[in-house]
Motif scaffolding. Structure first.
Motif, PDB file in Angstrom:
ATOM      1  N   PRO A  75       0.810  -1.233   0.000  1.00  0.00           N
ATOM      2  CA  PRO A  75       0.000   0.000   0.000  1.00  0.00           C
ATOM      3  C   PRO A  75       0.841   1.281   0.000  1.00  0.00           C
ATOM      4  O   PRO A  75       0.452   2.281  -0.599  1.00  0.00           O
ATOM      5  N   ARG A  78       1.835   1.938  -3.502  1.00  0.00           N
ATOM      6  CA  ARG A  78       0.703   2.320  -4.364  1.00  0.00           C
ATOM      7  C   ARG A  78       0.234   3.749  -4.114  1.00  0.00           C
ATOM      8  O   ARG A  78      -0.391   4.365  -4.969  1.00  0.00           O
ATOM      9  N   ARG A  79       0.503   4.248  -2.921  1.00  0.00           N
ATOM     10  CA  ARG A  79       0.106   5.634  -2.650  1.00  0.00           C
ATOM     11  C   ARG A  79       0.973   6.616  -3.431  1.00  0.00           C
ATOM     12  O   ARG A  79       0.668   7.796  -3.513  1.00  0.00           O
ATOM     13  N   LEU A  91     -16.794   2.931  -8.950  1.00  0.00           N
ATOM     14  CA  LEU A  91     -17.835   2.293  -8.139  1.00  0.00           C
ATOM     15  C   LEU A  91     -19.181   2.871  -8.572  1.00  0.00           C
ATOM     16  O   LEU A  91     -19.413   4.079  -8.439  1.00  0.00           O
ATOM     17  N   ARG A  94     -21.518   5.058  -6.255  1.00  0.00           N
ATOM     18  CA  ARG A  94     -21.015   6.306  -5.686  1.00  0.00           C
ATOM     19  C   ARG A  94     -21.022   7.386  -6.767  1.00  0.00           C
ATOM     20  O   ARG A  94     -20.782   7.087  -7.936  1.00  0.00           O
ATOM     21  N   PHE A 102     -13.107   8.643  -2.396  1.00  0.00           N
ATOM     22  CA  PHE A 102     -12.808   7.283  -1.943  1.00  0.00           C
ATOM     23  C   PHE A 102     -11.301   7.024  -1.849  1.00  0.00           C
ATOM     24  O   PHE A 102     -10.800   6.483  -0.867  1.00  0.00           O
ATOM     25  N   ALA A 103     -10.579   7.473  -2.900  1.00  0.00           N
ATOM     26  CA  ALA A 103      -9.127   7.253  -2.920  1.00  0.00           C
ATOM     27  C   ALA A 103      -8.448   7.991  -1.771  1.00  0.00           C
ATOM     28  O   ALA A 103      -7.458   7.526  -1.215  1.00  0.00           O
ATOM     29  N   GLU A 105     -10.081   8.861   1.101  1.00  0.00           N
ATOM     30  CA  GLU A 105     -10.562   8.273   2.360  1.00  0.00           C
ATOM     31  C   GLU A 105      -9.745   7.055   2.750  1.00  0.00           C
ATOM     32  O   GLU A 105      -9.311   6.917   3.889  1.00  0.00           O
ATOM     33  N   VAL A 106      -9.561   6.142   1.775  1.00  0.00           N
ATOM     34  CA  VAL A 106      -8.913   4.869   2.125  1.00  0.00           C
ATOM     35  C   VAL A 106      -7.427   5.052   2.434  1.00  0.00           C
ATOM     36  O   VAL A 106      -6.821   4.190   3.043  1.00  0.00           O
ATOM     37  N   THR A 107      -6.845   6.182   2.006  1.00  0.00           N
ATOM     38  CA  THR A 107      -5.429   6.377   2.317  1.00  0.00           C
ATOM     39  C   THR A 107      -5.255   7.272   3.543  1.00  0.00           C
ATOM     40  O   THR A 107      -4.152   7.678   3.875  1.00  0.00           O
ATOM     41  N   GLY A 108      -6.383   7.581   4.194  1.00  0.00           N
ATOM     42  CA  GLY A 108      -6.308   8.257   5.485  1.00  0.00           C
ATOM     43  C   GLY A 108      -6.111   9.759   5.409  1.00  0.00           C
ATOM     44  O   GLY A 108      -5.578  10.358   6.348  1.00  0.00           O
ATOM     45  N   ARG A 111     -10.178  14.420   6.900  1.00  0.00           N
ATOM     46  CA  ARG A 111     -11.540  14.541   6.412  1.00  0.00           C
ATOM     47  C   ARG A 111     -11.881  15.940   5.892  1.00  0.00           C
ATOM     48  O   ARG A 111     -12.507  16.093   4.836  1.00  0.00           O
ATOM     49  N   ILE A 114     -10.655  16.780   2.333  1.00  0.00           N
ATOM     50  CA  ILE A 114     -11.077  15.980   1.174  1.00  0.00           C
ATOM     51  C   ILE A 114     -11.927  16.763   0.150  1.00  0.00           C
ATOM     52  O   ILE A 114     -11.598  16.780  -1.033  1.00  0.00           O
ATOM     53  N   ARG A 150      -9.454  10.382  -9.864  1.00  0.00           N
ATOM     54  CA  ARG A 150      -9.244   9.560  -8.669  1.00  0.00           C
ATOM     55  C   ARG A 150      -7.757   9.222  -8.515  1.00  0.00           C
ATOM     56  O   ARG A 150      -7.198   9.264  -7.418  1.00  0.00           O
TER      57      ARG A 150
ATOM     58  N   MET B   1     -12.850  11.131   6.543  1.00  0.00           N
ATOM     59  CA  MET B   1     -12.858   9.693   6.254  1.00  0.00           C
ATOM     60  C   MET B   1     -13.951   9.021   7.074  1.00  0.00           C
ATOM     61  O   MET B   1     -13.997   9.189   8.287  1.00  0.00           O
ATOM     62  N   PRO B   2     -14.848   8.271   6.432  1.00  0.00           N
ATOM     63  CA  PRO B   2     -15.892   7.623   7.221  1.00  0.00           C
ATOM     64  C   PRO B   2     -15.291   6.528   8.089  1.00  0.00           C
ATOM     65  O   PRO B   2     -14.345   5.861   7.673  1.00  0.00           O
ATOM     66  N   ILE B 203     -10.306  -1.990  -6.094  1.00  0.00           N
ATOM     67  CA  ILE B 203     -10.025  -0.558  -6.237  1.00  0.00           C
ATOM     68  C   ILE B 203      -9.356  -0.025  -4.971  1.00  0.00           C
ATOM     69  O   ILE B 203      -8.392   0.733  -5.028  1.00  0.00           O
ATOM     70  N   LEU B 206      -5.860  -0.916  -5.130  1.00  0.00           N
ATOM     71  CA  LEU B 206      -5.133  -0.153  -6.153  1.00  0.00           C
ATOM     72  C   LEU B 206      -4.748   1.234  -5.658  1.00  0.00           C
ATOM     73  O   LEU B 206      -3.670   1.732  -5.958  1.00  0.00           O
ATOM     74  N   VAL B 207      -5.659   1.861  -4.922  1.00  0.00           N
ATOM     75  CA  VAL B 207      -5.357   3.228  -4.484  1.00  0.00           C
ATOM     76  C   VAL B 207      -4.555   3.244  -3.190  1.00  0.00           C
ATOM     77  O   VAL B 207      -4.284   4.305  -2.634  1.00  0.00           O
ATOM     78  N   GLY B 208      -4.169   2.069  -2.705  1.00  0.00           N
ATOM     79  CA  GLY B 208      -3.233   2.026  -1.579  1.00  0.00           C
ATOM     80  C   GLY B 208      -3.851   1.840  -0.208  1.00  0.00           C
ATOM     81  O   GLY B 208      -3.239   2.208   0.794  1.00  0.00           O
ATOM     82  N   ALA B 209      -5.071   1.274  -0.165  1.00  0.00           N
ATOM     83  CA  ALA B 209      -5.657   1.005   1.151  1.00  0.00           C
ATOM     84  C   ALA B 209      -4.944  -0.188   1.774  1.00  0.00           C
ATOM     85  O   ALA B 209      -4.583  -1.128   1.076  1.00  0.00           O
ATOM     86  N   TYR B 213      -7.446  -1.693   6.684  1.00  0.00           N
ATOM     87  CA  TYR B 213      -8.513  -0.752   6.358  1.00  0.00           C
ATOM     88  C   TYR B 213      -9.636  -1.455   5.604  1.00  0.00           C
ATOM     89  O   TYR B 213     -10.821  -1.241   5.849  1.00  0.00           O
TER      90      TYR B 213
END
Lengths: 232, 289
Positions: A75, A78-79, A91, A94, A102-103, A105-108, A111, A114, A150, B1-2, B203, B206-209, B213
């Motif tokens: 990860p 990939r970031r 998705l 969404r 989303f991209a 959010e998932v990488t922290g 908030r 964003i 994204r 982030m949710p 996905i 891919l985006v690095g989660a 997580y």
């Protein structure tokens, strides 16, 4: 930024996808990977984003040795990458802005930062006005722009595009290509796999042509001769 | 982030049918286990009522002085297996016989002397209400000089023992089988959900989660579904009991529901299988994509 040294890749089913491939991509370069289907373009990209590991040889991306990465380190690599595919991979449930967020959010990402970052990248790809719609309401070209937005959200120094214009008409393809050129002009490395030769022709960018898993043509080498630092 | 909780709840809203189905499948699986558990609890309860009657009766020789009997009773009461010793005098035995054996009432009335002996009724502690302990106590009581004869209904106590062992074994086997079936159903349901979200997982990666997580919302989802399924199962068991009590008042009246401990166990079991099922299917899928 990217270094392949004598890389071979053989899949578990025995198919040899890459054979002794060596090349380097420097900061700020725009590289086309060309060749027929099955030539090894996608294998090179999947090695860069560590979906695969090399069977032999060394792959280094932004300092990360892909062959030795643990599942926890992938990860982090990939970031540093932005990746887009021919099939967009959005998705469907969404909205455009949610897909981009989303991209982050998932990488922290924080908030409160964003929404502004999402709007910034959507503006950059020309879709600020369609932030609230769902992907199914967009054309193919627009969907690919969302995928690019994204991929750009985390400001990656390396941008990978696997046949990004494969599903698009001529006009949309030109638009996407122009966007990738702008990303490159912003300082990011862009590696784009394509068999759309019309797009490649008449561009000043480097071309790596693959055939049966081997590099048969490197426009950079053609121009400056063999690189003495590059492994044989 | 949710938060992972928000993500998990979002999934419920997005896929209400699939989420409902998985809760229902966990609920029904646990319902079968719960129903079986309820039968087991009631069966055990019934056995306990029968086992309460396991007692050793020592008939006393005529003319034994009261002091000897009292001292003997105290000695017997000191046995580790014994809960209580009750002295039944010859007169009390006759009164009881007159009351219980109605058909011999005339015969008892014409008696000049009381033919019934006095006795000591020895009640055993619950954990010793079995054939082995009853026999051991009987043997020791027989050793007292004032004891004429000892009875403890050997046959039926042994039969009760066998029934108890059989019930325990059958309970264990069927319970395990139901639990295994429940796990398979839940595993399959969660796998369907994971497959349905394969694109999303791909996905995310891919985006690095990070894997943690990606797993977070799934695990929470598993916990919520397991808990919801557990509550559903408890509710269904309760409804079944109510229906049974209304339709068959004779049998139903004596039936009992789970205690708080057993209900909590079903809930925890639901959460555990929800969590385990998710861990197994998501873990496998994370390696696949």
């Amino acid at each position: 930024m990217i270094r392949f040294a004598n890389v071979s890749k053989t899949y578990p089913n025995g198919v040899s996808a890459l054979r002794d491939v060596s090349f380097q991509v420097a900061k700020g370069e725009f590289v086309f990977l060309t060749g027929h289907s099955g030539a090894g373009k996608s294998s090179i990209l999947s090695l860069i984003f560590a979906e695969q590991k090399p069977s032999s040889g060394e792959v280094k991306v932004s300092g990360f040795p892909v062959g030795q990465l643990t599942s926890h380190q992938v990860p982090r690599l990939r970031r540093k990458l932005g990746i887009v595919f021919q099939d967009f991979r959005l998705l469907p449930y969404r909205t455009v802005e949610e897909n981009v967020a989303f991209a982050l959010e998932v990488t922290g990402a924080r908030r409160e930062l964003i929404p502004a970052r999402v709007m910034r990248v959507l503006t950059r790809v020309g879709l600020a006005g369609k932030a609230k719609v769902h992907p199914r309401e967009l054309s193919g070209g627009e969907q690919q722009r969302v995928a690019i937005a994204r991929a750009l959200a985390n400001d990656p120094p390396i941008f990978l595009a696997d046949e990004p214009t494969g599903n698009l008409d001529e006009r949309a393809s030109r638009g996407i290509f122009q966007l990738l050129q702008e990303i490159n002009a912003g300082g990011a490395v862009v590696v784009m796999a394509t068999h759309n030769l019309a797009l490649v022709r008449d561009t000043p960018y480097r071309i790596l042509e693959l055939k049966s898993g081997e590099i048969v043509y490197d426009s950079a080498r053609e121009r400056r001769g063999p690189d003495p630092q590059e492994p044989a | 982030m949710p938060s992972p909780l928000e993500e998990a709840l979002r999934t419920f809203r997005r896929t209400p049918l699939l989420s409902g189905l998985s809760v229902a499948s966990i609920g029904f699986s646990l319902f079968t286990i719960g129903l079986f558990g309820m039968v087991a609890i009631n069966f055990r309860q019934a056995l306990r009522t029968v086992a309460e009657r396991v007692e050793v009766v020592a008939f006393v020789l005529r003319g034994t002085p009261t002091e000897t009997l009292l001292a003997g009773s105290r000695d017997i009461e000191a046995f580790p297996e014994v809960e209580e010793v009750r002295y039944v005098s010859a007169e009390e035995a006759l009164t009881r016989a007159r009351g219980e054996l109605v058909e011999f009432r005339e015969a008892f009335r014409d008696l000049e002397t009381n033919p019934l002996p006095a006795s000591l009724e020895i009640r055993l502690k619950p954990e010793y209400r079995n054939a082995g302990s009853a026999q051991a106590v009987a043997e020791r009581v027989r050793g007292f000089a004032f004891v004429d004869d000892v009875r403890y209904g050997r046959d039926w106590v042994e039969r009760l023992d066998r029934l108890r062992n059989l019930a325990g074994l059958v309970g264990l086997v069927i319970g395990l089988a139901f639990a295994a079936v429940a796990m398979v159903i839940i595993g399959v349901t969660i796998r369907i959900i994971v497959l349905q979200r394969a694109t999303e997982i791909a996905i995310m990666r891919l985006v690095g989660a990070t894997n943690r997580y990606i797993r977070g919302p799934f695990l929470l989802e598993g916990i919520i579904k397991g808990a919801a399924g557990g509550l559903l199962a408890i509710g269904m068991c309760w409804l079944t009991l109510i229906v049974f009590q209304r339709t068959s008042t004779e049998v139903g009246a004596g039936l009992v529901f789970f205690g708080a401990g057993e209900a909590l166990l079903i809930l925890v079991f639901g959460i555990a299988i929800g969590l385990l099922g998710t861990l197994l299917s998501v873990g496998r899928h994370l390696r696949d994509v």
